[in-house]
Design an enzyme around this catalytic site. Structure first.
Site, PDB file in Angstrom:
ATOM      1  N   TRP A 130       0.845  -1.190   0.000  1.00  0.00           N
ATOM      2  CA  TRP A 130       0.000   0.000   0.000  1.00  0.00           C
ATOM      3  C   TRP A 130       0.881   1.241   0.000  1.00  0.00           C
ATOM      4  O   TRP A 130       1.840   1.333   0.771  1.00  0.00           O
ATOM      5  CB  TRP A 130      -0.911  -0.030   1.220  1.00  0.00           C
ATOM      6  N   ASP A 212      -1.071  -5.961   8.978  1.00  0.00           N
ATOM      7  CA  ASP A 212      -2.058  -4.957   8.583  1.00  0.00           C
ATOM      8  C   ASP A 212      -3.335  -5.696   8.192  1.00  0.00           C
ATOM      9  O   ASP A 212      -3.370  -6.409   7.198  1.00  0.00           O
ATOM     10  CB  ASP A 212      -1.516  -4.137   7.404  1.00  0.00           C
ATOM     11  N   LYS A 247     -13.751  -0.487   6.103  1.00  0.00           N
ATOM     12  CA  LYS A 247     -14.350  -1.263   5.024  1.00  0.00           C
ATOM     13  C   LYS A 247     -15.474  -2.154   5.522  1.00  0.00           C
ATOM     14  O   LYS A 247     -16.584  -2.123   4.991  1.00  0.00           O
ATOM     15  CB  LYS A 247     -13.283  -2.118   4.326  1.00  0.00           C
TER      16      LYS A 247
END
Length: 398
Positions: A130, A212, A247
């Site tokens: 990311w 993560d 999310k």
């Protein structure tokens, strides 16, 4: 005072958002921004979230600070979601968790903890990872090294190369960043046997894993997506976990996440967590309350909890279904490239294998907005734009 300053390039993904917004083409498609969208192209508020907010509106009686580590009742929610109902780590009180402003806030706190407390701090990240991982770690004074991950030839995982690099080059005390599931940006996940091998490596080399977990529930299931993380957590002495609720609860703008620390004993975990508190205090003092209150309200209510799990399953099934539909549409088109690998990826993102030249053609000729790397947000596809997208890709690929 500022005459010597030079402007820096903006975030390319944010620039994509603006370019899409200003594009007059009625057929334009945004596959860049990393948020879930429904079949109408809208990012909805979950029904379970709406109901929880109604409860909070009725019952909340103060807007006072909630403390450096967040509301005390929030930590068990984080821990149970990550590690499961019957986790021995939780029972032994070897995990402590703080509420943070999103998963990004959790990563920044973890980075500051690593930068301040590891000797010659260095972290290994996947190539690619990311985009915001790198500036976060750099800002904390951590040296960054990359391990092989994405195979551009096969659109798969370079696991053998990954292990060979790590075995040859990591040193005791290094940190290693792993994506729990739905790898951002590639969509290519580690399998459980990979987690087994990595766990042995962490133990052998004396590494600190930072996991993560931003997309729990968007891959194969809320528990299934954490299988690798749980396997490793049960076997290594120390671990940091950064997780996000943006999310799976759809509360992006509420900025809700968690930073958890696991150690060999309760005392060690408590001592380390006190240092985490110092990093939080120096960063943002105290986290926002609303998102965490929504999450807690849903998780402690059996009816709302069940509704939320069903909504997560709906989002996950839509994304996985879109992967199959896109592959089928591309196969039926005049496209000469095999895109079947997209079905095997997980989460919202796909490394499509499109070249920069092809991405720019899609953007300039067809108003289809994809990151320069070829990463596309599968959730941006709808029934209305699927065929147009497939035909456009076929045109630029040939």
């Amino acid at each position: 005072m500022f005459k010597h300053l030079k402007a820096v390039p903006g975030d390319p993904l944010l620039a994509l958002i603006i370019a899409h917004r200003n594009d007059p083409n009625p057929k334009k498609i945004d596959l860049g921004v990393g948020v879930y969208k429904d079949n109408s192209g809208h990012t909805p508020i979950l029904n379970s979230v709406k109901k929880a907010e109604a409860i909070l509106l009725e019952q909340e009686d103060s807007k006072s600070y909630i403390g450096i580590n967040g509301a005390p009742e929030f930590a068990p929610v984080v821990q149970t979601l990550l590690l499961g109902e019957n986790s021995k780590i939780i029972a032994d009180k070897r995990i402590f968790s703080a509420q943070t402003p999103g998963g990004t806030g959790a990563l920044k706190v973890a980075a500051d903890f690593i930068g301040a407390n590891l000797s010659n701090p260095k972290i290994w990240v996947s190539d690619p990872t990311w985009g915001n991982h790198l500036p976060i770690f750099k800002s904390s004074g951590i040296e960054i090294a990359a391990y092989p991950y994405y195979d551009a030839e096969t659109n798969g995982l370079r696991f053998d190369d990954m292990m060979a690099t790590l075995k040859a080059e990591v040193k005791a005390g290094d940190a290693i960043l792993l994506h729990a599931c739905c790898h951002n940006p590639t969509g290519i996940d580690l399998k459980i046997e990979h987690w087994h091998a990595l766990t042995e490596l962490v133990l052998e080399k004396g590494l600190l894993p930072l996991v993560d977990a931003a997309y729990q529930g968007f891959g194969d299931g809320l528990d299934e997506d954490m299988a690798g993380l749980r396997y490793m957590a049960e076997r290594v002495p120390s671990m940091l976990i950064a997780n996000s609720f943006s999310k799976n609860f759809g509360i992006y703008r509420e900025r809700c996440g968690g930073m958890s620390i696991i150690a060999e004993t309760t005392e060690e975990a408590s001592n380390a967590f006190s240092i985490v508190g110092m990093a939080i205090r120096a960063n943002y003092s105290m986290p926002p309350a609303h998102g965490a209150s929504v999450v807690y309200t849903i998780m402690q209510d059996k009816v709302l909890h069940a509704e939320w799990e069903a909504e997560v399953a709906t989002m996950r099934d839509r994304i996985n279904d879109l992967r199959h539909k896109l592959v089928e549409s591309l196969a039926k088109s005049s496209c000469t490239k095999d895109f079947s690998f997209i079905k095997d990826q997980r989460g919202m993102f796909s490394y499509s294998g499109l070249t920069l030249e092809q991405v720019l053609r899609l953007r300039n000729e067809f108003s289809i907005y994809i990151a320069d790397t070829g990463r596309m947000n599968i959730a941006g596809i709808t029934d209305d734009n699927l065929e147009y997208l497939a035909q456009s890709i076929a045109t630029v690929v040939g």
